[in-house]
Enzyme design. Sequence first.
Site, mmCIF file in Angstrom:
data_model
loop_
_atom_site.group_PDB
_atom_site.id
_atom_site.type_symbol
_atom_site.label_atom_id
_atom_site.label_comp_id
_atom_site.label_asym_id
_atom_site.label_seq_id
_atom_site.Cartn_x
_atom_site.Cartn_y
_atom_site.Cartn_z
ATOM 1 C CB SER A 102 2.531 -11.891 -1.880
ATOM 2 O OG SER A 102 1.501 -12.421 -1.084
ATOM 3 C CB THR A 109 1.498 -6.892 2.677
ATOM 4 O OG1 THR A 109 2.351 -6.300 1.724
ATOM 5 C CG2 THR A 109 2.108 -6.838 4.059
ATOM 6 C CB THR A 112 5.432 -8.164 2.094
ATOM 7 O OG1 THR A 112 5.131 -8.358 0.711
ATOM 8 C CG2 THR A 112 6.465 -7.059 2.215
ATOM 9 N NE ARG A 138 8.628 -2.164 -3.508
ATOM 10 C CZ ARG A 138 7.553 -2.674 -2.902
ATOM 11 N NH1 ARG A 138 7.652 -3.776 -2.199
ATOM 12 N NH2 ARG A 138 6.396 -2.072 -2.995
ATOM 13 C CB THR A 147 -2.205 -5.277 2.202
ATOM 14 O OG1 THR A 147 -1.750 -6.102 1.111
ATOM 15 C CG2 THR A 147 -3.721 -5.252 2.180
ATOM 16 N N GLY A 148 -1.196 -3.636 -0.316
ATOM 17 C CA GLY A 148 -1.411 -3.059 -1.635
ATOM 18 C C GLY A 148 -0.129 -2.430 -2.118
#
Lengths: 287, 287
Positions: free
Chosen positions: A49, A148, A166, A176, A199-200
């Site tokens: 990631s 991330t 990330t 994106r 993050t998420g």
Amino acid sequence: MHRGVAVATWKFGQAAVAASGAALSDGGSAMDAVEAGIRVAELDASEHSVGYGGLPNEDGVVQMDAAVMDGATLDVGAVASLEGVRAPISVARRVMTDSRHVFLVGEGAGRFARKHGFGVEETLTDEARRKWQEWRGSPNRNGDGHDTIGLLSLDADGNLAAGCSTSGVGFKEVGRVGDSPLIGSGLYADNEGGAAAATGLGEEILKFCMSFQVVEFMRAGLPPTEACRAAASRMLARRPETAEHMAAVVALDPQGRAGGYATRDGFSYAVWRDGEATYTEVTVVRA
Amino acid sequence: MHRGVAVATWKFGQAAVAASGAALSDGGSAMDAVEAGIRVAELDASEHSVGYGGLPNEDGVVQMDAAVMDGATLDVGAVASLEGVRAPISVARRVMTDSRHVFLVGEGAGRFARKHGFGVEETLTDEARRKWQEWRGSPNRNGDGHDTIGLLSLDADGNLAAGCSTSGVGFKEVGRVGDSPLIGSGLYADNEGGAAAATGLGEEILKFCMSFQVVEFMRAGLPPTEACRAAASRMLARRPETAEHMAAVVALDPQGRAGGYATRDGFSYAVWRDGEATYTEVTVVRA
């Protein structure tokens, strides 16, 4: 006198804050610690990631996002949709110091990197390519992963810095961008308030300027964990559907106190403090 | 029952809010009003900082940034470094409704536009090309202009929306992005706090998440103009060098009160309210 503090998201944050701690112990600045720590996660090919080894977009191309912020000056540098660089955090820092702008995306970010001595590197590993091929062949082609690395540091001079890096949601649409390279969403640092990184699911985090919000809560007097909890609670109250997604944030205040919280269970972060590394699991908030 | 309010930055905001007002009078939503108003500025070839007719980057290519935010849901859509579309605000709105992501940049933003029926349009006017040629030949090759259109609207249902569109600093580096498409920096809207949009030097505005900050100040009880003044004051206090640059913000609260402020003199904004258009010049803050 303390030698500094470093805080980073997720399990890979442990190796990252160790590298940040080494930089701080060598007399490095908070920004040096941010870059050194994040590079460890970026250059670890086993992490899918972040940086080298990250999952590619729908076309099979790895496009990376990264940003840094200096809490002393509020100087920032960011790149998004950058291709061909294994450690984009160093390009983001270079944008901060060497561009008349602060945020470069796409082809322009790549051109800036070449102009400043970053070679064209292979960023797609065999394993990431295999995962992409599996995804292409699967009936359910949803995106995958959004872990991330966000890293915060406080140095011996009392300066804060924040960074984020990330490769984005796996198999994302071309171009994106999530919250990670966006100042105030993926990261924020101000010596006068504190530092935070998120993050998420970036698509949700950026609707709330989550990192800036956490710093504002610390500025108003909340300790780091309470500031993170308050931001997660507001998100859950305003958009209850965020409970289905992971949205997590870590914080570090000017006194060196660290904390974190998340909209659901399973989040973890690592802290390095004067040579002692700790690892904290954070569980769900239901405010 | 009011028919709605629209607020837009700069002199070109007058024609923009007139179009927004027409949309609101026809029963359109706040988001319809945002798109209709911003399109007027984008499609006006005589404006060199927004949409068609905008100044190109250093390579002579027009790259545009735009974003929208729905204050009812917090849904957002944004594009940056988009080429070949004269009215990027409509692509940003389409990203909000039709993409699984919320922010698309560079080649990917263009690909999304084509996939959703936007043709490839010539965006560089003869006049903009001539200005670029003059810039290339001049000894002092600084960037030029940053008059983003930011437009806020409140509709008869009490919903707020915000939008932002710009071709960016003239002759910018390829891929440069400022504050305009960044949620919280160039724009923010939340029915529970208010809406705000910023214009001026994006490299400074995004360091302060200026639009989110203004909405936070309104959420805490400040009227729109005071919220904008407080945000400008914080910027000037934290980075006194911002006094050399224009950083301006407009705000609209859930009750329909409008306001604006700037870090220096010369800023103006337009307001449409139930058929009455007004034009306000805002002067310098020295807080």
